[in-house]
Design an enzyme around this catalytic site. Structure first.
Site, short mmCIF file in Angstrom:
data_model
loop_
_atom_site.label_atom_id
_atom_site.label_comp_id
_atom_site.label_asym_id
_atom_site.label_seq_id
_atom_site.Cartn_x
_atom_site.Cartn_y
_atom_site.Cartn_z
CB SER A 198 -24.47 -50.52 12.96
OG SER A 198 -23.87 -49.24 12.98
CE LYS A 199 -17.16 -52.83 17.06
NZ LYS A 199 -16.76 -51.79 18.00
NE ARG A 200 -19.62 -48.59 10.42
CZ ARG A 200 -20.40 -48.53 9.36
NH1 ARG A 200 -20.71 -47.38 8.82
NH2 ARG A 200 -20.88 -49.64 8.83
N GLY A 250 -22.74 -46.98 18.11
CA GLY A 250 -22.26 -46.99 19.48
C GLY A 250 -20.92 -46.29 19.61
CG ASP A 251 -17.50 -48.01 17.85
OD1 ASP A 251 -17.70 -48.46 19.00
OD2 ASP A 251 -17.09 -48.71 16.91
#
Ligand code: GLU
Length: 519
Positions: A263-265, A267-268
């Site tokens: 998920s994008k999270r 990546g962050d």
């Protein structure tokens, strides 16, 4: 399906935001498959859900593929004989096919409002609109033909539902997963069309378009596997079973650590992009990082993604697009999720970076330098790149500093700053400076400085010819001390190369400054 039929595949995103990197992998596999079979790749926009439409998403997706070198043969912005390729422009076509199902008794009109459906779901646990419940609802089957016609004429909103016969085993022949079988009783009578916006839902539009666009293989993400039995039933209801495409549901992309979907999270949290290009969300104003802006080379991203869920076997990991096309094998794709090992992505980037010439890298590095306010020629930038590209950089993480090989052009800036900016202060507590600037350092540097002042040819060879004999005679070990003068810390290339790059004037200036400041 007839094996003489030319391969036609499609990538069919919904423009609901930036394209996730998993979507890029799906498009890439479609591309590889199409090229390998001399077939066609179609770009279709599935925008029948207007509530989820996001401005700019379509352009973003096209731009991402241009950057990556994934080329389409037909579709939105490419043209072709099977258009329009944007589903919102195909209303009339869908309406005609919905009517065909209604006429054949394979679908029916239903008037249940959102509130009525919610109340039913409240009252009946796991309520499903299907053979066991449709007789209790407000639809054509319970109201009759005349009442239905009257309500429609009066302008009551309605939907068209697919009539699913219960108790039948539905088989999906998946190229990657083999025979996938589910019983039709677990399917609900899916909404195919809504009078409110005169638009079909995803399922109907998807099947009608795949048929009309003569799609031979549907290669898509695993999240669509549960929809595929319904799709098989729709093909049959239309009488299109003989030209039904073959399905291949690709493995999920998993988090780099632990279980679950990428998920994008993630990546962050771990510091890597999950989108091909930077994305500026028009609603929230938030910016998400992209592979392009983070300094990845497109060929590295392609190579990295291609091996997430498939590999050609053997040891070869670095493959050009043409090699990927030649070797790709849809049947050998994995059923199991593929871990998104972003460190491997960095490794690929480094490998491709080192395959580019110093001239090419120098041109890019010169641009970066300019953004930092440094005027350097491409030749100077290329010279620095060639000295520094195989070095290691230190970077910060939540668990403290870590080291890795130079993998991006941007890694070179903190590493190479001293080539362009002279030290302006020295940290006396710095371990390297403490060790290298002992008693006698200033005197020794003064000697070296005066010696260098006599050198006319300031190339590596020219300096060596004068300095090496002095080192030999005096037994001096000036290297680290000299490095303090020119770099201000314990890093950089060999001293003669650095001095040759800086030039005599700059070298003498930096040495004078260090001698004055540190003595
Ligand atoms: N519009 C769907 C998506 O956004 C397409 C799924 C499919 O390929 O059938 O992924």
């Amino acid at each position: 399906m007839n094996t003489d039929t030319p391969v036609r595949v499609r990538f069919a995103p919904s423009p609901t935001g930036p394209l996730h990197i998993g979507g890029v992998r799906t498009a890439l596999y479609n591309y590889l498959f199409a090229r390998q079979h001399g077939g066609q790749l179609i770009f279709r926009i599935e925008d029948t859900d207007s509530t989820r439409f996001v401005r700019g998403a379509e352009e973003y997706i096209l731009e991402a593929f241009r950057w990556l070198g994934i080329e389409f043969d037909e579709g939105v912005s490419f043209g072709g004989d099977s258009g329009p390729y944007r589903q919102s422009e195909r209303r009339d076509i869908y309406k005609q096919y919905v009517q065909q199902l209604l006429d054949a008794g394979r679908a029916y009109v239903a008037f249940d409002t959102a509130d009525e459906l919610a109340a039913k779901r409240e009252a009946v646990q796991n309520f499903q609109y299907d053979a066991s419940t449709r007789q209790q609802m407000r639809n054509e089957l319970t109201l009759g033909k005349d009442e239905t016609a009257r309500l429609i004429a009066e302008g009551h909103p309605y939907v068209v539902r697919f009539l699913i016969e219960p108790g039948e085993d539905v088989h999906v022949d998946d190229i990657i997963r083999g025979d996938v079988c589910i019983n039709s009783s677990i399917l609900d009578d899916k909404v195919l069309w809504k009078s409110a916006d005169q638009l079909p839902t995803y399922h109907l539009a998807n099947i009608v378009d795949d048929h009309l666009m003569r799609i031979t293989h549907v290669i898509r993400g695993e999240e669509w596997l549960p929809s595929s039995p319904l799709h098989v039933l729709l093909y049959r209801a239309f009488g299109w079973q003989d030209t039904m495409p073959r399905f291949a549901h690709l493995p999920l992309l998993l988090k780099p650590d632990g279980k679950g979907k990428l998920s994008k999270r993630d990546g962050d949290r771990l510091g890597f992009p999950v989108f091909p290009l930077e994305w500026h969300d028009p609603k929230s104003g938030e910016t998400s990082s992209g592979f392009r802006e983070d300094g990845y080379l497109p060929e590295a991203v392609i190579n990295f993604l291609a091996l997430l869920g498939w590999n050609p076997g053997g040891d070869q990991e670095l493959l050009t697009m043409q090699e990927l096309i030649d070797k790709f094998n849809l049947e050998k794709c994995s059923k199991n999720g593929a871990r998104f090992d972003y460190m491997k992505g960095q490794w690929f980037n480094r490998e491709y970076l080192l395959r580019r010439s110093d001239e090419e890298l120098g041109a890019e590095f010169a641009e970066l330098l300019q953004r930092e306010g440094i005027e350097a020629t491409q030749e100077q930038a290329a010279a620095v790149v060639s000295m520094m590209k195989t070095k290691v950089i230190e970077y910060q993480t939540k668990d403290g500093p870590k080291k890795r090989n130079v993998s991006f052009i941007s890694d070179l800036w903190p590493l190479c700053r001293f080539f362009f900016v002279a030290p302006t202060a020295f940290d006396r507590n710095d371990k390297f400076i403490k060790k290298s600037w002992g008693e006698g350092a200033a005197a020794q540097m003064q000697q070296l400085r005066d010696l260098l002042a006599t050198v006319d040819d300031f190339s590596v060879e020219g300096q060596k010819a004068v300095v090496d004999p002095w080192v030999e005679q005096t037994g001096a070990k000036p290297w680290n001390t000299w490095r303090v003068c020119l770099v201000g810390e314990g890093q950089g290339p060999d001293m003669y190369s650095l001095a040759a790059f800086l030039g005599k004037d700059e070298v003498l200036r930096r040495m004078d400054f260090a001698i004055n400041t540190l003595s």
